[in-house]
Design a protein around this motif. Structure first.
Motif, PDB file in Angstrom:
ATOM      1  N   THR A  11     -13.199   0.874   5.131  1.00 21.26           N
ATOM      2  CA  THR A  11     -12.510   0.126   6.184  1.00 21.26           C
ATOM      3  C   THR A  11     -11.094  -0.229   5.769  1.00 21.26           C
ATOM      4  N   GLU A  12     -10.952  -0.693   4.524  1.00 19.71           N
ATOM      5  CA  GLU A  12      -9.618  -1.034   4.035  1.00 19.71           C
ATOM      6  C   GLU A  12      -8.741   0.208   3.926  1.00 19.71           C
ATOM      7  N   ARG A  13      -9.343   1.327   3.504  1.00 22.48           N
ATOM      8  CA  ARG A  13      -8.579   2.575   3.412  1.00 22.48           C
ATOM      9  C   ARG A  13      -8.037   2.983   4.786  1.00 22.48           C
ATOM     10  N   MET A  14      -8.876   2.941   5.790  1.00 22.50           N
ATOM     11  CA  MET A  14      -8.444   3.325   7.133  1.00 22.50           C
ATOM     12  C   MET A  14      -7.402   2.350   7.667  1.00 22.50           C
ATOM     13  N   ASN A  15      -7.628   1.065   7.434  1.00 21.62           N
ATOM     14  CA  ASN A  15      -6.659   0.056   7.877  1.00 21.62           C
ATOM     15  C   ASN A  15      -5.308   0.251   7.193  1.00 21.62           C
ATOM     16  N   ALA A  16      -5.335   0.630   5.915  1.00 25.26           N
ATOM     17  CA  ALA A  16      -4.093   0.855   5.184  1.00 25.26           C
ATOM     18  C   ALA A  16      -3.326   2.049   5.749  1.00 25.26           C
ATOM     19  N   LEU A  17      -4.048   3.109   6.108  1.00 25.06           N
ATOM     20  CA  LEU A  17      -3.390   4.282   6.685  1.00 25.06           C
ATOM     21  C   LEU A  17      -2.790   3.956   8.047  1.00 25.06           C
ATOM     22  N   ALA A  18      -3.490   3.130   8.827  1.00 27.83           N
ATOM     23  CA  ALA A  18      -2.929   2.687  10.104  1.00 27.83           C
ATOM     24  C   ALA A  18      -1.683   1.843   9.866  1.00 27.83           C
ATOM     25  N   LEU A  19      -1.742   0.978   8.873  1.00 27.36           N
ATOM     26  CA  LEU A  19      -0.612   0.123   8.531  1.00 27.36           C
ATOM     27  C   LEU A  19       0.590   0.961   8.105  1.00 27.36           C
ATOM     28  N   LEU A  20       0.359   1.961   7.266  1.00 25.40           N
ATOM     29  CA  LEU A  20       1.431   2.841   6.807  1.00 25.40           C
ATOM     30  C   LEU A  20       2.062   3.606   7.965  1.00 25.40           C
TER      31      LEU A  20
ATOM     32  N   TYR B 118       0.835  -1.207   0.000  1.00 22.72           N
ATOM     33  CA  TYR B 118       0.000   0.000   0.000  1.00 22.72           C
ATOM     34  C   TYR B 118       0.867   1.253   0.000  1.00 22.72           C
ATOM     35  N   ILE B 119       0.394   2.279  -0.726  1.00 24.74           N
ATOM     36  CA  ILE B 119       0.936   3.622  -0.619  1.00 24.74           C
ATOM     37  C   ILE B 119      -0.248   4.579  -0.523  1.00 24.74           C
ATOM     38  N   HIS B 120       0.026   5.833  -0.178  1.00 25.07           N
ATOM     39  CA  HIS B 120      -1.055   6.814  -0.132  1.00 25.07           C
ATOM     40  C   HIS B 120      -0.524   8.156  -0.619  1.00 25.07           C
ATOM     41  N   GLY B 121      -1.458   9.056  -0.903  1.00 24.25           N
ATOM     42  CA  GLY B 121      -1.071  10.391  -1.339  1.00 24.25           C
ATOM     43  C   GLY B 121      -2.290  11.289  -1.435  1.00 24.25           C
ATOM     44  N   SER B 122      -2.040  12.532  -1.721  1.00 27.91           N
ATOM     45  CA  SER B 122      -3.119  13.497  -1.875  1.00 27.91           C
ATOM     46  C   SER B 122      -3.936  13.189  -3.120  1.00 27.91           C
ATOM     47  N   VAL B 123      -5.251  13.414  -3.037  1.00 24.57           N
ATOM     48  CA  VAL B 123      -6.108  13.200  -4.208  1.00 24.57           C
ATOM     49  C   VAL B 123      -5.706  14.112  -5.362  1.00 24.57           C
ATOM     50  N   GLY B 124      -5.016  15.203  -5.052  1.00 26.45           N
ATOM     51  CA  GLY B 124      -4.597  16.136  -6.094  1.00 26.45           C
ATOM     52  C   GLY B 124      -3.191  15.893  -6.602  1.00 26.45           C
ATOM     53  N   SER B 125      -2.523  14.883  -6.071  1.00 30.70           N
ATOM     54  CA  SER B 125      -1.145  14.593  -6.468  1.00 30.70           C
ATOM     55  C   SER B 125      -1.074  14.143  -7.926  1.00 30.70           C
TER      56      SER B 125
ATOM     57  N   THR C 178     -10.094  12.392  10.439  1.00 25.53           N
ATOM     58  CA  THR C 178     -11.414  12.973  10.151  1.00 25.53           C
ATOM     59  C   THR C 178     -11.908  12.573   8.769  1.00 25.53           C
ATOM     60  N   ASP C 179     -13.219  12.735   8.555  1.00 26.93           N
ATOM     61  CA  ASP C 179     -13.799  12.468   7.238  1.00 26.93           C
ATOM     62  C   ASP C 179     -13.182  13.385   6.184  1.00 26.93           C
ATOM     63  N   SER C 180     -12.923  14.633   6.554  1.00 26.97           N
ATOM     64  CA  SER C 180     -12.312  15.578   5.623  1.00 26.97           C
ATOM     65  C   SER C 180     -10.934  15.106   5.190  1.00 26.97           C
ATOM     66  N   GLU C 181     -10.145  14.606   6.138  1.00 26.60           N
ATOM     67  CA  GLU C 181      -8.804  14.106   5.806  1.00 26.60           C
ATOM     68  C   GLU C 181      -8.890  12.887   4.904  1.00 26.60           C
ATOM     69  N   MET C 182      -9.868  12.041   5.143  1.00 24.07           N
ATOM     70  CA  MET C 182     -10.022  10.855   4.303  1.00 24.07           C
ATOM     71  C   MET C 182     -10.411  11.234   2.881  1.00 24.07           C
ATOM     72  N   ARG C 183     -11.249  12.254   2.732  1.00 23.38           N
ATOM     73  CA  ARG C 183     -11.643  12.691   1.383  1.00 23.38           C
ATOM     74  C   ARG C 183     -10.461  13.253   0.608  1.00 23.38           C
ATOM     75  N   LYS C 184      -9.456  13.736   1.307  1.00 26.33           N
ATOM     76  CA  LYS C 184      -8.291  14.342   0.668  1.00 26.33           C
ATOM     77  C   LYS C 184      -7.174  13.329   0.392  1.00 26.33           C
ATOM     78  N   THR C 185      -7.441  12.076   0.735  1.00 23.66           N
ATOM     79  CA  THR C 185      -6.390  11.060   0.661  1.00 23.66           C
ATOM     80  C   THR C 185      -6.786   9.920  -0.268  1.00 23.66           C
ATOM     81  N   THR C 186      -5.864   9.539  -1.123  1.00 24.78           N
ATOM     82  CA  THR C 186      -6.040   8.366  -1.984  1.00 24.78           C
ATOM     83  C   THR C 186      -5.128   7.251  -1.486  1.00 24.78           C
ATOM     84  N   VAL C 187      -5.663   6.045  -1.419  1.00 27.24           N
ATOM     85  CA  VAL C 187      -4.885   4.869  -1.042  1.00 27.24           C
ATOM     86  C   VAL C 187      -4.826   3.936  -2.239  1.00 27.24           C
ATOM     87  N   LEU C 188      -3.622   3.499  -2.580  1.00 27.60           N
ATOM     88  CA  LEU C 188      -3.426   2.579  -3.700  1.00 27.60           C
ATOM     89  C   LEU C 188      -2.847   1.262  -3.204  1.00 27.60           C
ATOM     90  N   ARG C 189      -3.273   0.190  -3.866  1.00 31.12           N
ATOM     91  CA  ARG C 189      -2.852  -1.164  -3.507  1.00 31.12           C
ATOM     92  C   ARG C 189      -2.168  -1.805  -4.707  1.00 31.12           C
TER      93      ARG C 189
END
Length: 207
Positions: A115-124, A57-64, A140-151
């Motif tokens: 659920t998988e998105r949140m678990n991935a961020l905890a894992l990271l 898993y990796i993550h980044g900004s939705v605008g990246s 927060t929900d706002s932070e989650m909307r601003k974040t993309t998680v890729l698998r």
């Protein structure tokens, strides 16, 4: 899995395709480099990552630009390398490095299940700083909307490992030049508090 892309053109004896070799390297490394191409232009972005099972898993900004370029199934090559030692021979030609590396060929899968998105961020988070996630305020929900998680699948991946000392030419073995290995390691030093945390007790997981 061994494929044409994961088979090295040199020193194939150093290649490994088993999870027992690949997974520990990924679990020890903190960062990877994700390489991809956009309109023929090669790109390579270093980023944090974490492994769970046979997924990375990796993550980044939705605008990246990076995330947007690969999130819809873009093909990538992900690499990780741990340097364990500088190998000094009696000639420059035979100097080398002891290392453990992994190369992964995969396509990005955008994670949409919350659920998988949140678990991935905890894992990271816990991959970089073990036990940190549970010490933080809830995301927060706002932070989650601003974040993309890729698998990414680890199905097409391989490791390459070098250990041992220098391989000098026989005619160089008696030269009076020192040869051997300078070990390398990454060490976590004493945490330095931010101004707002000067009076906050350092948690046990950071000691």
């Amino acid at each position: 899995m061994q494929t044409a892309r994961t088979t090295p053109s040199r020193l194939a004896k150093r290649a490994h395709y088993d999870e027992a070799t690949i997974h520990p390297i990924l679990d020890e490394a903190l960062f990877c480099t994700v390489s991809f191409a956009v309109d023929g232009q090669p790109m390579a972005i270093p980023t944090a990552f974490a492994r769970q099972g046979d997924k990375l898993y990796i993550h980044g900004s939705v605008g990246s630009h990076f995330i947007r370029a690969i999130e819809h199934g873009g093909a990538v090559c992900i690499t990780v390398m741990l340097a364990d030692g500088l190998v000094l021979a009696k000639s420059a030609f035979h100097h080398s490095v002891n290392y453990r590396s992994v190369v992964i060929f995969a396509t990005a899968e955008k994670v949409t299940d919350e659920t998988e998105r949140m678990n991935a961020l905890a894992l990271l988070t816990d991959h970089l700083i073990p036990n940190r996630w549970d010490d933080l305020r809830p995301t927060t929900d706002s932070e989650m909307r601003k974040t993309t998680v890729l698998r990414f699948s680890l199905a097409e991946s391989s490791a390459k490992v070098r250990t041992g000392g220098p391989n000098d030419d026989p005619e160089d073995e008696n030269l009076p030049t020192w040869s051997g290995v300078i070990p390398l390691q990454t060490v976590r030093l004493t945490p330095v508090p931010a101004e707002l945390s000067v009076n906050t007790v350092l948690p046990a997981y950071l000691q």
